[in-house]
Design an enzyme around this catalytic site. Structure first.
Site, PDB file in Angstrom:
ATOM      1  N   LYS A 124       0.830  -1.213   0.000  1.00  0.00           N
ATOM      2  CA  LYS A 124       0.000   0.000   0.000  1.00  0.00           C
ATOM      3  C   LYS A 124       0.859   1.256   0.000  1.00  0.00           C
ATOM      4  CE  LYS A 124      -4.457  -1.606   1.320  1.00  0.00           C
ATOM      5  NZ  LYS A 124      -5.594  -1.642   2.213  1.00  0.00           N
ATOM      6  N   LYS A 205      -3.884  -9.596  -8.204  1.00  0.00           N
ATOM      7  CA  LYS A 205      -5.225 -10.025  -7.771  1.00  0.00           C
ATOM      8  C   LYS A 205      -6.269  -8.994  -8.201  1.00  0.00           C
ATOM      9  CE  LYS A 205      -5.183  -7.869  -3.302  1.00  0.00           C
ATOM     10  NZ  LYS A 205      -5.459  -7.763  -1.925  1.00  0.00           N
ATOM     11  N   LYS A 208     -10.420  -3.953  -5.425  1.00  0.00           N
ATOM     12  CA  LYS A 208     -11.365  -2.842  -5.400  1.00  0.00           C
ATOM     13  C   LYS A 208     -10.717  -1.543  -5.844  1.00  0.00           C
ATOM     14  CE  LYS A 208     -13.917  -4.190  -1.222  1.00  0.00           C
ATOM     15  NZ  LYS A 208     -13.862  -3.975   0.256  1.00  0.00           N
TER      16      LYS A 208
HETATM   17  P1  AMP Z   1     -11.372  -6.408   0.994  1.00  0.00           P
HETATM   18  O1  AMP Z   1     -11.750  -6.132  -0.406  1.00  0.00           O
HETATM   19  O2  AMP Z   1      -9.907  -6.228   1.210  1.00  0.00           O
HETATM   20  O3  AMP Z   1     -12.195  -5.708   2.037  1.00  0.00           O
HETATM   21  O4  AMP Z   1     -11.620  -7.952   1.208  1.00  0.00           O
HETATM   22  C1  AMP Z   1     -12.813  -8.584   1.644  1.00  0.00           C
HETATM   23  C2  AMP Z   1     -12.623 -10.082   1.533  1.00  0.00           C
HETATM   24  O5  AMP Z   1     -12.488 -10.468   0.158  1.00  0.00           O
HETATM   25  C3  AMP Z   1     -11.345 -10.596   2.224  1.00  0.00           C
HETATM   26  O6  AMP Z   1     -11.631 -11.827   2.863  1.00  0.00           O
HETATM   27  C4  AMP Z   1     -10.374 -10.795   1.103  1.00  0.00           C
HETATM   28  O7  AMP Z   1      -9.417 -11.797   1.362  1.00  0.00           O
HETATM   29  C5  AMP Z   1     -11.302 -11.231  -0.026  1.00  0.00           C
HETATM   30  N1  AMP Z   1     -10.721 -10.872  -1.335  1.00  0.00           N
HETATM   31  C6  AMP Z   1     -10.365  -9.617  -1.762  1.00  0.00           C
HETATM   32  N2  AMP Z   1      -9.884  -9.655  -3.021  1.00  0.00           N
HETATM   33  C7  AMP Z   1      -9.927 -10.963  -3.403  1.00  0.00           C
HETATM   34  C8  AMP Z   1      -9.573 -11.657  -4.609  1.00  0.00           C
HETATM   35  N3  AMP Z   1      -9.076 -11.005  -5.661  1.00  0.00           N
HETATM   36  N4  AMP Z   1      -9.758 -13.003  -4.658  1.00  0.00           N
HETATM   37  C9  AMP Z   1     -10.264 -13.678  -3.590  1.00  0.00           C
HETATM   38  N5  AMP Z   1     -10.618 -13.083  -2.430  1.00  0.00           N
HETATM   39  C10 AMP Z   1     -10.466 -11.745  -2.330  1.00  0.00           C
END
Ligand code: AMP
Ligand code: TRP
Length: 339
Positions: A124, A205, A208
């Protein structure tokens, strides 16, 4: 259930589930296949607590005026995906002071050397986030979220493995010093699609925060947008459909996405599509994704923000009560007497 055997075996012996999501918008297929689908499925067999982690979202630049809308929208999407307020607590982190308080206590036993190894902080800050203390200690707050409720299993995507390991270490460190207070929690991952990759750069990956909108399928995208995104996914020039992360990261990603959406095995899909060409394969992937996501948009539209706010309020009150009784136990063992 889309769970690997290892997960299933562990899960039957466990009781409480906790997980969190940042209210940062752009919820995508990776979030769903990596984490939220398990959130929904685990409700059938376990006590489930799901948290919209707004304090975590403050560690990077955010706009205060947009936070509330993002919290409500994140909750509304989770409800549309099937998080059921009758069976799960769905609340926001800042409603419960115990998260930040336990994070402070755990922070006093977190070696800086451990935090220095956390790849998310490095990623980040390299991407331009300011290296503030909150971002640095982000994983300690995540550990506090989980340990506060004495959770056993944590459904998350692959990118959270390192944070999960640190949470386990902190639980052990705390227990060694103060007695057996925390169960040692385990991460809970889907068999395929625990790391859904970007559609435009399949070595990264799906995220968002990727400025390229074509890199992801959003949960609420219309079917024609989904088809467009999948059709334009970056692949290689050799026409054989086969699973090979190094040589064919784009195709391998699509195979995993399709396997997760259809609940079929990657081998089975390869057998069917090996020589049919990329065009036909991508259309089949798009169909599978559209079919999986279509009901959510309808469910999302049927909800209203007032009801969503009520769910968050009620669950927040319950979570706060639960957390404060758990915090009393922590205070006792660390020697902080309450007057
Ligand atoms: P976040 O978007 O960081 O708030 O993530 C919310 C959940 O989604 C967490 O459990 C992350 O590990 C999962 N996650 C985020 N991006 C991915 C991705 N590209 N593939 C699989 N899981 C994801
Ligand atoms: N760090 C997680 C992410 O970025 C979000 C999160 C915060 C979380 N606290 C948690 C996930 C506790 C699981 C459990 O995705």
């Amino acid at each position: 259930m889309n769970l690997c055997e290892e997960n299933t075996l562990t899960a039957t012996a466990r009781q409480r589930i906790f997980s969190g999501v940042q209210p940062t918008g752009n919820i995508h297929l990776g979030n769903y296949l990596g984490a939220f689908r398990n959130w929904v499925e685990l409700q059938d067999s376990f006590e489930t607590i799901y948290c919209i982690v707004d304090l975590h979202a403050m560690t990077v630049d955010y706009e205060p005026g947009k936070l509330e809308a993002a919290r409500i929208d994140t909750a509304r999407i989770l409800l549309a995906l099937g998080v059921d307020p009758e069976r799960s607590l769905l609340y926001t982190q800042s409603q419960v002071p115990g998260h930040a308080e336990l994070a402070w206590i755990l922070g006093t036993m977190t070696p800086m050397g451990v935090l220095n190894r956390m790849t998310q902080f490095k990623d980040k800050t390299e991407m331009g986030s300011s290296p503030n203390l909150g971002l640095y200690s982000y994983p300690v707050l995540m550990a506090a979220d989980i340990l506060l409720y004495r959770a056993n299993l944590v459904p998350i995507g692959d990118d959270q493995r390192q944070h999960m390991e640190m949470t386990r270490d902190l639980a052990e460190r705390f227990n060694n010093r103060f007695g057996d207070v925390f169960p040692i929690p385990e991460g809970y991952f889907p068999e395929v699609s625990s790391r859904v990759m970007s559609l435009t750069e399949p070595h990264n990956k799906m995220s968002k925060s990727d400025p390229q909108i074509k890199s992801r399928v959003a949960i609420l995208d219309d079917p024609d947008v989904i088809r467009k995104r999948i059709r334009s996914a970056v692949t290689d020039s050799d026409p054989e459909v086969r699973y090979d992360i190094d040589q064919k990261p784009g195709i391998s990603n699509l195979l995993e996405i399709m396997a997760a959406c259809t609940r079929r095995s990657v081998d089975d899909l390869v057998e069917e599509h090996a020589n049919g060409g990329y065009g036909a394969f991508k259309d089949a992937v798009a169909d599978a994704v559209v079919e999986e996501l279509a009901p959510f948009k309808t469910a999302y539209k049927a909800l209203n923000n007032g009801d969503v706010r009520q769910v968050l309020h009620d669950a927040g009150v319950e979570a706060r009560d639960m957390a404060s009784s758990y915090m009393r136990e922590v205070h006792k063992v660390i020697g902080v007497k309450r007057y």
